[in-house]
Design a protein around this motif. Structure first.
Motif, PDB file in Angstrom:
ATOM      1  N   GLN A  54      35.772 -32.696  42.190  1.00 28.33           N
ATOM      2  CA  GLN A  54      36.584 -32.177  41.101  1.00 28.33           C
ATOM      3  C   GLN A  54      37.237 -30.837  41.439  1.00 28.33           C
ATOM      4  O   GLN A  54      38.053 -30.329  40.672  1.00 28.33           O
ATOM      5  CB  GLN A  54      35.734 -32.016  39.826  1.00 28.33           C
ATOM      6  N   GLY A  55      36.868 -30.267  42.576  1.00 29.08           N
ATOM      7  CA  GLY A  55      37.445 -28.993  43.002  1.00 29.08           C
ATOM      8  C   GLY A  55      36.769 -27.769  42.411  1.00 29.08           C
ATOM      9  O   GLY A  55      37.287 -26.664  42.497  1.00 29.08           O
ATOM     10  N   TYR A  56      35.571 -27.941  41.817  1.00 34.03           N
ATOM     11  CA  TYR A  56      34.847 -26.805  41.254  1.00 34.03           C
ATOM     12  C   TYR A  56      34.078 -26.039  42.330  1.00 34.03           C
ATOM     13  O   TYR A  56      33.919 -24.829  42.243  1.00 34.03           O
ATOM     14  CB  TYR A  56      33.850 -27.257  40.181  1.00 34.03           C
ATOM     15  N   THR A  57      33.577 -26.778  43.325  1.00 29.13           N
ATOM     16  CA  THR A  57      32.706 -26.194  44.339  1.00 29.13           C
ATOM     17  C   THR A  57      33.016 -26.786  45.708  1.00 29.13           C
ATOM     18  O   THR A  57      33.678 -27.816  45.826  1.00 29.13           O
ATOM     19  CB  THR A  57      31.220 -26.499  44.019  1.00 29.13           C
ATOM     20  N   SER A  58      32.482 -26.129  46.711  1.00 29.69           N
ATOM     21  CA  SER A  58      32.461 -26.658  48.063  1.00 29.69           C
ATOM     22  C   SER A  58      31.017 -26.478  48.548  1.00 29.69           C
ATOM     23  O   SER A  58      30.574 -25.357  48.810  1.00 29.69           O
ATOM     24  CB  SER A  58      33.446 -25.908  48.960  1.00 29.69           C
ATOM     25  N   THR A  59      30.295 -27.581  48.629  1.00 28.67           N
ATOM     26  CA  THR A  59      28.860 -27.543  48.883  1.00 28.67           C
ATOM     27  C   THR A  59      28.551 -27.337  50.353  1.00 28.67           C
ATOM     28  O   THR A  59      29.094 -28.017  51.218  1.00 28.67           O
ATOM     29  CB  THR A  59      28.207 -28.848  48.385  1.00 28.67           C
ATOM     30  N   TYR A  60      27.625 -26.403  50.615  1.00 32.97           N
ATOM     31  CA  TYR A  60      27.060 -26.233  51.948  1.00 32.97           C
ATOM     32  C   TYR A  60      25.814 -27.108  52.078  1.00 32.97           C
ATOM     33  O   TYR A  60      25.634 -27.779  53.083  1.00 32.97           O
ATOM     34  CB  TYR A  60      26.686 -24.774  52.205  1.00 32.97           C
ATOM     35  N   CYS A  61      24.946 -27.066  51.057  1.00 31.95           N
ATOM     36  CA  CYS A  61      23.756 -27.917  51.066  1.00 31.95           C
ATOM     37  C   CYS A  61      23.129 -27.933  49.682  1.00 31.95           C
ATOM     38  O   CYS A  61      23.448 -27.103  48.833  1.00 31.95           O
ATOM     39  CB  CYS A  61      22.734 -27.446  52.096  1.00 31.95           C
ATOM     40  N   PHE A  62      22.232 -28.890  49.484  1.00 31.48           N
ATOM     41  CA  PHE A  62      21.435 -28.938  48.261  1.00 31.48           C
ATOM     42  C   PHE A  62      20.163 -29.715  48.551  1.00 31.48           C
ATOM     43  O   PHE A  62      20.073 -30.455  49.532  1.00 31.48           O
ATOM     44  CB  PHE A  62      22.195 -29.582  47.094  1.00 31.48           C
ATOM     45  N   VAL A  63      19.190 -29.526  47.671  1.00 33.06           N
ATOM     46  CA  VAL A  63      17.994 -30.363  47.655  1.00 33.06           C
ATOM     47  C   VAL A  63      17.621 -30.566  46.196  1.00 33.06           C
ATOM     48  O   VAL A  63      17.635 -29.628  45.400  1.00 33.06           O
ATOM     49  CB  VAL A  63      16.821 -29.764  48.464  1.00 33.06           C
ATOM     50  N   VAL A  64      17.343 -31.813  45.838  1.00 33.12           N
ATOM     51  CA  VAL A  64      16.890 -32.159  44.493  1.00 33.12           C
ATOM     52  C   VAL A  64      15.387 -32.405  44.581  1.00 33.12           C
ATOM     53  O   VAL A  64      14.942 -33.333  45.252  1.00 33.12           O
ATOM     54  CB  VAL A  64      17.638 -33.401  43.953  1.00 33.12           C
ATOM     55  N   MET A  65      14.636 -31.554  43.907  1.00 32.77           N
ATOM     56  CA  MET A  65      13.183 -31.647  43.865  1.00 32.77           C
ATOM     57  C   MET A  65      12.791 -32.366  42.572  1.00 32.77           C
ATOM     58  O   MET A  65      13.635 -32.588  41.712  1.00 32.77           O
ATOM     59  CB  MET A  65      12.586 -30.236  43.918  1.00 32.77           C
ATOM     60  N   PRO A  66      11.530 -32.741  42.401  1.00 34.32           N
ATOM     61  CA  PRO A  66      11.158 -33.489  41.200  1.00 34.32           C
ATOM     62  C   PRO A  66      11.504 -32.803  39.877  1.00 34.32           C
ATOM     63  O   PRO A  66      11.874 -33.467  38.913  1.00 34.32           O
ATOM     64  CB  PRO A  66       9.642 -33.656  41.348  1.00 34.32           C
ATOM     65  N   ASP A  67      11.427 -31.464  39.827  1.00 39.02           N
ATOM     66  CA  ASP A  67      11.671 -30.775  38.558  1.00 39.02           C
ATOM     67  C   ASP A  67      12.713 -29.643  38.642  1.00 39.02           C
ATOM     68  O   ASP A  67      12.806 -28.819  37.730  1.00 39.02           O
ATOM     69  CB  ASP A  67      10.363 -30.222  37.991  1.00 39.02           C
ATOM     70  N   HIS A  68      13.477 -29.596  39.711  1.00 41.37           N
ATOM     71  CA  HIS A  68      14.521 -28.582  39.842  1.00 41.37           C
ATOM     72  C   HIS A  68      15.421 -28.930  41.024  1.00 41.37           C
ATOM     73  O   HIS A  68      15.146 -29.881  41.749  1.00 41.37           O
ATOM     74  CB  HIS A  68      13.923 -27.187  40.029  1.00 41.37           C
ATOM     75  N   PHE A  69      16.498 -28.165  41.177  1.00 46.52           N
ATOM     76  CA  PHE A  69      17.291 -28.303  42.397  1.00 46.52           C
ATOM     77  C   PHE A  69      17.738 -26.941  42.885  1.00 46.52           C
ATOM     78  O   PHE A  69      17.809 -25.977  42.128  1.00 46.52           O
ATOM     79  CB  PHE A  69      18.480 -29.262  42.224  1.00 46.52           C
ATOM     80  N   HIS A  70      17.992 -26.887  44.183  1.00 52.40           N
ATOM     81  CA  HIS A  70      18.587 -25.725  44.843  1.00 52.40           C
ATOM     82  C   HIS A  70      19.942 -26.185  45.362  1.00 52.40           C
ATOM     83  O   HIS A  70      20.067 -27.287  45.914  1.00 52.40           O
ATOM     84  CB  HIS A  70      17.754 -25.271  46.047  1.00 52.40           C
ATOM     85  N   TRP A  71      20.936 -25.318  45.249  1.00 52.60           N
ATOM     86  CA  TRP A  71      22.300 -25.686  45.630  1.00 52.60           C
ATOM     87  C   TRP A  71      22.983 -24.466  46.223  1.00 52.60           C
ATOM     88  O   TRP A  71      22.988 -23.388  45.620  1.00 52.60           O
ATOM     89  CB  TRP A  71      23.021 -26.157  44.384  1.00 52.60           C
ATOM     90  N   LEU A  72      23.540 -24.621  47.396  1.00 53.86           N
ATOM     91  CA  LEU A  72      24.285 -23.560  48.071  1.00 53.86           C
ATOM     92  C   LEU A  72      25.729 -24.011  48.173  1.00 53.86           C
ATOM     93  O   LEU A  72      26.015 -25.059  48.765  1.00 53.86           O
ATOM     94  CB  LEU A  72      23.704 -23.309  49.470  1.00 53.86           C
ATOM     95  N   PHE A  73      26.649 -23.243  47.599  1.00 53.73           N
ATOM     96  CA  PHE A  73      28.049 -23.660  47.542  1.00 53.73           C
ATOM     97  C   PHE A  73      28.957 -22.448  47.421  1.00 53.73           C
ATOM     98  O   PHE A  73      28.508 -21.353  47.083  1.00 53.73           O
ATOM     99  CB  PHE A  73      28.287 -24.590  46.342  1.00 53.73           C
ATOM    100  N   SER A  74      30.228 -22.681  47.709  1.00 55.46           N
ATOM    101  CA  SER A  74      31.235 -21.663  47.390  1.00 55.46           C
ATOM    102  C   SER A  74      31.959 -22.129  46.138  1.00 55.46           C
ATOM    103  O   SER A  74      32.231 -23.315  45.954  1.00 55.46           O
ATOM    104  CB  SER A  74      32.195 -21.426  48.554  1.00 55.46           C
ATOM    105  N   LEU A  75      32.228 -21.182  45.274  1.00 57.09           N
ATOM    106  CA  LEU A  75      32.884 -21.452  44.004  1.00 57.09           C
ATOM    107  C   LEU A  75      34.380 -21.604  44.252  1.00 57.09           C
ATOM    108  O   LEU A  75      34.996 -20.758  44.883  1.00 57.09           O
ATOM    109  CB  LEU A  75      32.597 -20.297  43.052  1.00 57.09           C
ATOM    110  N   GLN A  76      34.952 -22.687  43.761  1.00 56.71           N
ATOM    111  CA  GLN A  76      36.363 -22.988  43.967  1.00 56.71           C
ATOM    112  C   GLN A  76      37.098 -22.957  42.631  1.00 56.71           C
ATOM    113  O   GLN A  76      36.482 -23.035  41.575  1.00 56.71           O
ATOM    114  CB  GLN A  76      36.533 -24.361  44.612  1.00 56.71           C
ATOM    115  N   GLY A  77      38.403 -22.897  42.676  1.00 57.23           N
ATOM    116  CA  GLY A  77      39.201 -23.003  41.456  1.00 57.23           C
ATOM    117  C   GLY A  77      39.005 -21.834  40.522  1.00 57.23           C
ATOM    118  O   GLY A  77      38.579 -20.753  40.915  1.00 57.23           O
ATOM    119  N   LYS A  78      39.304 -22.081  39.258  1.00 57.43           N
ATOM    120  CA  LYS A  78      39.293 -21.010  38.262  1.00 57.43           C
ATOM    121  C   LYS A  78      38.058 -21.026  37.375  1.00 57.43           C
ATOM    122  O   LYS A  78      37.939 -20.237  36.454  1.00 57.43           O
ATOM    123  CB  LYS A  78      40.545 -21.119  37.387  1.00 57.43           C
TER     124      LYS A  78
END
Length: 147
Positions: A54-78
């Protein structure tokens, strides 16, 4: 005692910068393990990638754990950081059929001197530290742009 994320406290001093790199962590309501169900974990992975499409982010990496997630990204757009996380959490909640997220999120804006790859290694190693698997190749709910 387990610390709770308090949305109001987490928002104070938050600043969104287009193109900025962020490490975000957010947890499920009552730390319920929604993502132990493979279908919901895959849906969450697809939702994070949807944000890129959708152009909101540009993901470097993520991990989805059973009760949370970690996400590394650059913020895109407005979109701001908060509105982007609201979109992602809202979409994943609707598609999952429930109110799954605790309010708020924890974010860390990476500084120039910080290594994106070091933070990414920390993120994707979460299943190992949690002893969910003994080898990262055995954990299916992560991705990194370097693969």
């Amino acid at each position: 005692m387990m610390e709770k994320y308090h949305g109001r406290q987490l928002r104070s001093g938050r600043y969104s910068q287009g193109g900025g790199v962020y490490h975000v962590t957010t947890v499920t309501r009552h730390r319920q393990a929604w993502f132990e169900k493979a279908e919901l974990a895959r849906l969450m992975c697809r939702t994070l990638l949807w944000s890129d499409q959708q152009g909101y982010t540009s993901t470097y990496c993520f991990v989805v754990m059973p009760d949370h997630f970690h996400w590394l990204f650059s913020l895109q757009g407005k979109h701001s950081l908060s509105s982007t996380l609201n979109l992602v959490k809202g979409r994943s909640g609707r598609l999952s059929g429930g109110k799954i997220w605790q309010r708020g999120f924890h974010d860390h804006a990476l500084r120039n001197e910080e290594s994106i790859k070091d933070v990414a290694r920390y993120i994707v190693a979460n299943p190992l530290r949690a002893r969910l698997v003994y080898s990262l190749r055995d954990y299916p709910y992560w991705n990194a742009m370097w693969l």
